[in-house]
Structure formats: C-alpha cells, structure tokens
Design a protein around this motif. Structure first.
Motif, PDB file in Angstrom:
ATOM      1  N   SER A  18       0.853  -1.194   0.000  1.00  0.00           N
ATOM      2  CA  SER A  18       0.000   0.000   0.000  1.00  0.00           C
ATOM      3  C   SER A  18       0.883   1.235   0.000  1.00  0.00           C
ATOM      4  O   SER A  18       2.015   1.226   0.490  1.00  0.00           O
ATOM      5  CB  SER A  18      -0.940   0.002   1.213  1.00  0.00           C
ATOM      6  OG  SER A  18      -0.205   0.040   2.420  1.00  0.00           O
ATOM      7  N   TRP A  19       0.366   2.349  -0.563  1.00  0.00           N
ATOM      8  CA  TRP A  19       1.227   3.516  -0.798  1.00  0.00           C
ATOM      9  C   TRP A  19       1.768   4.119   0.497  1.00  0.00           C
ATOM     10  O   TRP A  19       2.944   4.498   0.551  1.00  0.00           O
ATOM     11  CB  TRP A  19       0.497   4.576  -1.619  1.00  0.00           C
ATOM     12  CG  TRP A  19      -0.703   5.225  -0.969  1.00  0.00           C
ATOM     13  CD1 TRP A  19      -2.005   4.839  -1.094  1.00  0.00           C
ATOM     14  CD2 TRP A  19      -0.708   6.371  -0.118  1.00  0.00           C
ATOM     15  NE1 TRP A  19      -2.833   5.668  -0.379  1.00  0.00           N
ATOM     16  CE2 TRP A  19      -2.057   6.622   0.232  1.00  0.00           C
ATOM     17  CE3 TRP A  19       0.285   7.215   0.379  1.00  0.00           C
ATOM     18  CZ2 TRP A  19      -2.434   7.684   1.059  1.00  0.00           C
ATOM     19  CZ3 TRP A  19      -0.085   8.270   1.212  1.00  0.00           C
ATOM     20  CH2 TRP A  19      -1.425   8.501   1.548  1.00  0.00           C
ATOM     21  N   ALA A  20       0.964   4.223   1.542  1.00  0.00           N
ATOM     22  CA  ALA A  20       1.427   4.849   2.777  1.00  0.00           C
ATOM     23  C   ALA A  20       2.484   3.985   3.460  1.00  0.00           C
ATOM     24  O   ALA A  20       3.525   4.486   3.916  1.00  0.00           O
ATOM     25  CB  ALA A  20       0.255   5.107   3.715  1.00  0.00           C
ATOM     26  N   PHE A  21       2.249   2.678   3.540  1.00  0.00           N
ATOM     27  CA  PHE A  21       3.222   1.770   4.151  1.00  0.00           C
ATOM     28  C   PHE A  21       4.541   1.818   3.387  1.00  0.00           C
ATOM     29  O   PHE A  21       5.618   1.990   3.975  1.00  0.00           O
ATOM     30  CB  PHE A  21       2.662   0.348   4.164  1.00  0.00           C
ATOM     31  CG  PHE A  21       3.531  -0.653   4.885  1.00  0.00           C
ATOM     32  CD1 PHE A  21       3.146  -1.156   6.103  1.00  0.00           C
ATOM     33  CD2 PHE A  21       4.737  -1.105   4.338  1.00  0.00           C
ATOM     34  CE1 PHE A  21       3.944  -2.095   6.778  1.00  0.00           C
ATOM     35  CE2 PHE A  21       5.536  -2.021   4.985  1.00  0.00           C
ATOM     36  CZ  PHE A  21       5.135  -2.513   6.217  1.00  0.00           C
ATOM     37  N   ASP A  22       4.470   1.674   2.071  1.00  0.00           N
ATOM     38  CA  ASP A  22       5.704   1.583   1.291  1.00  0.00           C
ATOM     39  C   ASP A  22       6.498   2.880   1.321  1.00  0.00           C
ATOM     40  O   ASP A  22       7.743   2.861   1.406  1.00  0.00           O
ATOM     41  CB  ASP A  22       5.382   1.207  -0.149  1.00  0.00           C
ATOM     42  CG  ASP A  22       4.966  -0.250  -0.293  1.00  0.00           C
ATOM     43  OD1 ASP A  22       5.015  -0.983   0.706  1.00  0.00           O
ATOM     44  OD2 ASP A  22       4.583  -0.648  -1.404  1.00  0.00           O
ATOM     45  N   ALA A  23       5.818   4.031   1.259  1.00  0.00           N
ATOM     46  CA  ALA A  23       6.529   5.304   1.296  1.00  0.00           C
ATOM     47  C   ALA A  23       7.212   5.503   2.638  1.00  0.00           C
ATOM     48  O   ALA A  23       8.348   5.994   2.709  1.00  0.00           O
ATOM     49  CB  ALA A  23       5.563   6.451   1.021  1.00  0.00           C
ATOM     50  N   GLN A  24       6.546   5.082   3.714  1.00  0.00           N
ATOM     51  CA  GLN A  24       7.161   5.224   5.033  1.00  0.00           C
ATOM     52  C   GLN A  24       8.327   4.262   5.200  1.00  0.00           C
ATOM     53  O   GLN A  24       9.385   4.641   5.721  1.00  0.00           O
ATOM     54  CB  GLN A  24       6.098   4.989   6.118  1.00  0.00           C
ATOM     55  CG  GLN A  24       5.039   6.074   6.179  1.00  0.00           C
ATOM     56  CD  GLN A  24       3.931   5.765   7.159  1.00  0.00           C
ATOM     57  OE1 GLN A  24       4.185   5.188   8.219  1.00  0.00           O
ATOM     58  NE2 GLN A  24       2.705   6.128   6.824  1.00  0.00           N
TER      59      GLN A  24
END
Length: 798
Positions: A551-557
């Motif tokens: 997911s975008w939020a998990f991966d970016a963090q």
C-alpha cells in the motif's frame, strides 16, 4: 595607561599629564579586562577568550556578585591592549576590540581590523527599581543598534514561521511549543548571549533592538565574535556554555511511540511486530501512567500499574530484540508518591497548578541540588537499575495551568520563580545527566525533553517541538522553528511525526487518507532531522496501522526508514563533528551561503549536515478532502511538484536521479508521494551503510562510498564503541576521505586512533554518481570499485 606612569615621572613633567591622568582614572584595567565607573553605573568588560567578551553593568548604588547557571568557561583574556582617546577607552584582544564611553558607559564592538560588529545605543542600559519577594531588584533593559540589512536569527524555538527576526517581537518565556533561548545570531558573524533567566521580551524596531527582562540585578551579556562565520558563532557559544556530548549510536535509528502503551505486553508487542515485518526499529517509548492511573501516584517512578507486572522482563525482552527503551518522567509528583512525600517534607515543592489539573500534583524545585539528588534517587531505584536506556523528560518548562503572574511568587532555592523560571529546563535535565554520569560511564545519557535553555546542550538532551497540532501549516513551521534553535547553538531537535493532536482535523485518524498523506510527508522530513520518532495521541502511529506492504502509505514510510538506516555512517560521523568541532547538523541556508541574499529568510529548506539540501513537502497534494468527516481516497493520477531554490556558490545533484544542476536558480521538482526533494552538494563524499533491522546488526558489512563530482570535497568517517564514554579518553578512530575532482581520485588516508573491537580491515564499495548509476536509496547494481582498506593510505581512480 598614563595614570600608572605619573608616579615615575619627574615633577617638571607632571603638570603636562594632569588632565590626561584625571581622565584616565575613569577606567581601571582588571585581570580580565577593565572596569569603568560613570555617575550612575559600574561597567565591567571581561574577556573569556579573544573572541568572547562579557559586559556586566550594575547601578553603582547596588553592586552584587552573580554566578551564572549557563556559563561554564572561566575568563581567559590572553594578551590585551588598552588605549584611551576623546573620552573613549578601547580594550583589544588579537581578534576583538571593545570601546567603552567613559561618561555614559555605552559599549560597542569591532573586529581587530576596526570593522563594526555591534553597538549599544547611547544611554541604552536601563534599570527600573522594583520589589521581588520583598527584595529590592530591577527590571533591566539593554538597547542595541543593528546595522541596516542585518539579519538576526536564533532566540530558541517559536512556532511563528519566522527565520529572520528583524522587525519582530518575541516573548522569551518557557511554555509548551515555545522554547526561550536568549541567544541572538547575526548575519554579520557575531552572537549575543543575554544571561538572564526571567521572562524577557526581545523587540527589534526602528527605535532599536532591545532585551527587556522582568527581573535582573544587572545587565549581563556576552558578545560572541564568530569572526565572520555562522559556525564560528556557534563554536564560541559552545565554548562558553559547554560542548554537546555524544549520544549512543542507536538513537539515530527509528523510534516508535504513541500516547500511550497500556501494558508491557503491548509495548513489547510493537517491537515484535516490527521485527516480524522486517521494518527497522531501534527505540520504543513507554509514555505516562505506567505508575498507575491514580493521579495521586503521578510520576511515582515505579511500575505500579497492573499492566506492567514484571518491568524487568519487559526490558529484557526489548533488549533481546535488539531494541532500546525510553520512558516518560516528569518534574511533578502526585501526593501519594514517595518522591512527593520526601520533597514535601523538606519544602522542595512549588505551589502552582500543573498538568494534570489537580492541586495534588506539584512541581519540584530543581534549582535545589538536594532536590535533584532526591529526584535521581527514586529514578535510579525504580527505573534506571532495571536497565532503562533513555529518558523522556516531559513538561520541563515546567507546565503551568493557572495564570503565570500567580506562579511567579513561588520561592526557589535561588530566588523567586519569577527571577529563575526560564532556566528550569537547564537545571532539571542537568540533574539527571550529572547523576547518570556519576552512576556509570558504560551507558551514554540520552534525554528527550520538551524545553531547553542556554547551555543545555551539555546535558545530553534532544529537544522536541512540543504538542503540535496535526496540520500542514504546523508542519511548515517546524522547519524555521528547528533552524532557529540550531542557530542559537542547540544542535539536537525533533518533532512528533504527524503532529501530536490529530482529532480536530482528522477524526478518523490513521484510517483517513488525508492523515496518511500528512503523516507520510512529515515522516520524510523527520528522516532528515536528528531524531526520527513517530508519536501522537488519538490514533495509533505504527507503520502497520497504515496498511500492508504494497500500500502507498506503508511503502513510502518504509522507504524512508530504510534510507535512515543507510545514512547511519553519515549521521554518526556528523554527531562526532557536533561534539568535537561544535558542529551543526540542521543548517539554515544563511549559515553556508551568507552571500546569497535569496536565502537570508528562506525557511522552506535547509542543509542536513554538509551534503544534503532538504526541501520538505508541506502542503497536501494527493488527497483533496472538502469535508474532514468524510475520508476520500488519494488521487495519484497526476504527479505534483514544488519549487526548490538551489543556493548559489555550489552545484547540486538530485539524490534520486543523479542529475546535476547549477546553483542560483529555482527549479520545479516533481514530488510523487514517496519522493522528498533532496539534493546533494557537488563535491560531497557520502558514506552509506547496509540495509539492516537495527543499528549494529551488520557492522562488518562493506560501506558504500558515493562521490558526487563537480567540486573537490572530503569527509571524515568516525567510529567508536557506540554506547559508552571511552571516546572521551581517546577510544575512537577516524578515516579522512578526500575527493580530487580534477584527478578523479578518491583518497583514503591513514586511520587515526583505535578502540576495542575496531575492524582492522574493511571493504568499501566506491561509486561515482551520475544520471545512470548510484542514485536513490539503493545502488546495489551500480558499477562500483571495491577498495580493501587496512588502515593505510590508499587511493582509487574513478
């Protein structure tokens, strides 16, 4: 000094010197400078070094001795020269001239070449008689005259969005969100430390620049001659007030926290979850109420809460998982706590309302050394002996909830609270630092604290910005707040990733994509601050709360947590620069580019150490939510961008693409949700470590050395035993790396120093960065030259 010579002259010549001798007697040379007596004032000029000058002014009718809580250096004047002409006496060191008007007491400062630095206004020292706890004292004011176009920085941390404080008014009074630090840093290469602990108003206006303090027996300030450089100003400040010690290396990893983990199983479970996910973590924080939920037991410094039946087992498990634990402690105590009862019996508690709002919780008198001994006794017995690794010293202002004017009549061991209030964080953190240093040299002190004062860097403290709201405009204001504190001389700062209070803006919390976007951008910023720490109330902040991997939020963090760990060799070496060279990690652009007028008040970007130019994204780009109660998904159909100014005097390499651009221009940088605009100064030599799950997991792995061509450059790699004070005894090693851009050659010089456990031989993978290779978080497939290094000088051509 003609007044000293008259007694050796024949009588025939005496009449020729009477007028000059009578004039000269207005001042007296002293062991450290000079003393001038006017009709109403006594003025002392004291040299603490050739570049550090103290000015002390007192009414002649009431002269008192003052011992500074801030200054640790003793006067060391060196060779001084005196001259007097036209009612002005000049005292000079090899670098600094001080001119005193013998009639008015006005003081001005110049360089050794006679170039003006700073001048008081004529008759600018003002004393207004008043009573404080029935003691005669003064309100004190000192007016200065700044130069046209001069910029001034520092003054602590204030959430007002300002970087340059020309034309501004700032109240220096400790409270949550605001840190009162009376240190002014000028663009002309000097600083002023105003050594007063009461509420002080700083004002810069057409009439002049003034420090106006509520209480003071004297005007007392220090001129810090940085000899034209910002780093010189900071170095003089640290020389005067104390150097910043090294933190443990593991403090540079990722920290997880929230308000609050309610049991030891929950606390340990967070660490276990990170390990299972393969997301790096080094620190877990236990916030308040581990002592129980009864406020009468507030801060009992013991695990009374039934959710923590075996705190020793909790710490042992955290350590077995290769993590470290910090715990929240306060300067206040509930009436049933053991510390309260002992402190109350000795009249060492203040009588004002603090948080939590109850008359049964009181703040202790940290100005009393005996009270600080009691504080540590209970902290040691109940917590430190379990093996606790770090301290979260909350509310060190201290927090006060009733009107300030009723608090001020409390009496401290050193006078009224009105007189001493701003120095409270200095003495309370100092008590913990000094006692832990006495207890052991095997564990470095690490204190996270909400407030600070001048000199506090010597107490092993990391300041955070307080209980900020979860808003984009607040995120933007964190940047100048951090830079102001750094330019005032305190090197270590961080903030709650995502902001502490989300509920007003984000009632759905972590499930709201709008909050996820804010948190993700805030975390990217935090990766380029001295401490990367997720924290807040109202919604959980652990990475797995934002979704699953993919997911975008998990991966970016996760991307920026991984990057943080790759940066560990760079960060730890810069920490050594802070300790050994009075360095600054968070660098406002005027520090490095003073000739570039466009950066004089630029508060949207900064340097992180010598290499990185960081431009955080501080506005929503992908979640447009007209109704905060109705979350909407992120829209990534169009990539957004932000403006980035590249300072003149250097060329800059995009960290993600390797593209080099000239300085002195504004560019548009695309900002996908996982990209923070990040540039590396050409000529940088950047050491990167391996991906790892915790600090020290792969200490034997090769280091990657990235070279960014376009200018000469160098870097000093620092290593030691990571978590003790043996470095103070010389147990450390450094390797100097130098890049010759014309010769395309990187040289590893002879290793200097040694320590127990040092790798005698190691491997470096050297990469020359260009637009095809060596960019972003990883460069595993980039062409690299492998260098085998055994401590002796070697070079590699690229």
């Amino acid at each position: 000094m003609t007044y000293l010579l008259t007694r050796f002259l024949p009588l025939a010549g005496l009449g020729l010197l009477l007028s000059s001798a009578a004039h000269a007697q207005q001042y007296q040379p002293t062991a450290t400078g000079l003393r001038v007596s006017t009709d109403s004032l006594t003025v002392e000029v004291q040299f603490y070094s050739p570049e550090i000058v103290r000015v002390l002014k007192q009414p002649r009718a009431k002269e008192t001795a003052k011992k500074s809580l801030v200054v640790v250096q003793a006067p060391a004047p060196g060779k001084l020269k005196y001259s007097a002409k036209n009612g002005q006496v000049t005292i000079s060191s090899p670098t600094t001239q001080v001119v005193v008007n013998e009639k008015t007491g006005q003081v001005s400062f110049r360089t050794a070449q006679g170039q003006p630095l700073l001048s008081e206004q004529a008759l600018g020292s003002r004393f207004t008689a008043k009573k404080d706890l029935n003691t005669a004292t003064y309100r004190v004011r000192q007016l200065f005259q700044l130069a046209p176009g001069e910029a001034v920085y520092g003054l602590g941390q204030h959430q007002d969005g300002h970087l340059n404080y020309r034309g501004q008014e700032v109240l220096l009074k400790q409270k949550n969100l605001d840190i009162a630090l009376p240190v002014l840093h000028s663009s002309r290469g000097y600083g002023v430390l105003w050594d007063n602990y009461s509420t002080t108003k700083f004002t810069d206006a057409a009439a002049g620049t003034v420090f106006d303090s509520e209480i003071g027996d004297c005007v007392d300030y220090y001129l810090l001659n940085g000899q034209g450089t910002a780093d010189g100003v900071v170095a003089r400040y640290r020389q005067l007030t104390g150097q910043a010690p090294m933190f443990p290396r593991w403090t540079l990893g990722f920290w997880q926290s929230k308000e609050r983990y309610r049991s030891q199983n929950e606390t340990v479970g967070v660490v276990e979850k990170y390990r299972a996910l393969g997301v790096p973590l080094d620190g877990i924080v236990q916030d308040w109420q581990y002592w129980g939920e009864d406020n009468d037991l507030w801060n009992d410094m013991a695990f009374n809460n039934p959710g923590f039946p075996n705190p020793q087992a909790m710490l042992d498990r955290v350590h077995a998982l290769h993590a470290h634990q910090m715990i929240s402690i306060w300067p206040s105590f509930g009436r049933k706590s053991k510390p309260y009862q002992e402190l109350a019996s000795k009249d060492m508690l203040f009588d004002f309302i603090t948080w939590p709002r109850t008359p049964h919780v009181k703040v202790y008198d940290a100005f009393d050394p005996a009270a600080r001994d009691i504080y540590w006794k209970y902290l040691n017995q109940g917590i430190f002996k379990l093996g606790m690794d770090a301290w979260w010293m909350d509310a060190t202002e201290p927090d006060q909830l009733q009107p300030f004017d009723t608090d001020d009549d409390n009496e401290t061991a050193l006078g009224s609270f009105r007189k001493m209030r701003n120095a409270y964080p200095l003495v309370t953190t100092g008590g913990v630092y000094e006692h832990q240093r006495q207890a052991t040299s095997d564990k470095r002190v690490f204190i996270l604290t909400r407030s600070a004062f001048a000199g506090q860097q010597r107490n092993g403290t990391m300041t955070w910005s307080g209980d900020v709201d979860s808003r984009w405009d607040v995120l933007a204001k964190q940047i100048p707040a951090a830079l102001s504190l750094s330019m005032a001389g305190l090197p270590y700062w961080n903030c709650d990733i995502g902001g502490f209070f989300p509920n007003g803006q984000y009632p759905k919390g972590v499930k709201d994509p709008a909050f996820q976007e804010l948190f993700t951008r805030w975390q990217q910023f935090a990766a380029f601050t001295p401490m990367m720490r997720a924290h807040g109330e109202g919604t959980p902040r652990e990475i797995y709360q934002f979704g699953e991997r993919g997911s975008w939020a998990f991966d970016a963090q996760a991307k920026y947590i991984d990057l943080r760990y790759r940066l560990l060799p760079y960060l730890y070496s810069n920490m050594w620069s802070v300790t050994s060279r009075a360095g600054t990690l968070l660098r406002a652009l005027p520090m490095d580019f003073p000739q570039d007028a466009k950066v004089a008040d630029l508060s949207t970007e900064y340097l992180f150490g010598p290499a990185f130019l960081v431009r955080p994204v501080t506005e929503a780009q992908y979640v447009n939510r007209p109704d905060k109660n109705v979350p909407v998904p992120a829209d990534f159909s169009q990539t957004k961008n932000v403006e980035v100014y590249l300072p003149t005097g250097a060329s800059w390499v995009d960290f993600w693409t390797g593209k080099r651009q000239a300085g002195g221009q504004t560019v548009r940088r695309e900002t996908p949700i996982d990209v923070l605009p990040l540039y590396v100064r050409a000529g940088s030599v950047l050491p990167l470590g391996p991906r790892q799950q915790y600090t020290g997991e792969k200490d034997g792995a090769p280091l990657e050395i990235r070279v960014y061509p376009g200018a000469n450059g160098e870097f000093t790699l620092y290593e030691d035993e990571n978590d003790n004070y043996n470095y103070e005894k010389g147990a450390f090693a450094t390797i100097r790396l130098r890049w010759n851009d014309k010769a395309r050659q990187l040289t590893f010089y002879n290793r200097a120093g040694s320590f127990t456990g040092m790798q005698q031989a190691r491997t470096f993978r050297v990469i020359l960065v260009d637009e095809q290779h060596g960019t972003g978080v990883g460069a595993d497939d980039a062409p690299a030259k492998e260098v085998k290094y055994a401590g002796k000088q070697t070079s590699v051509k690229l």
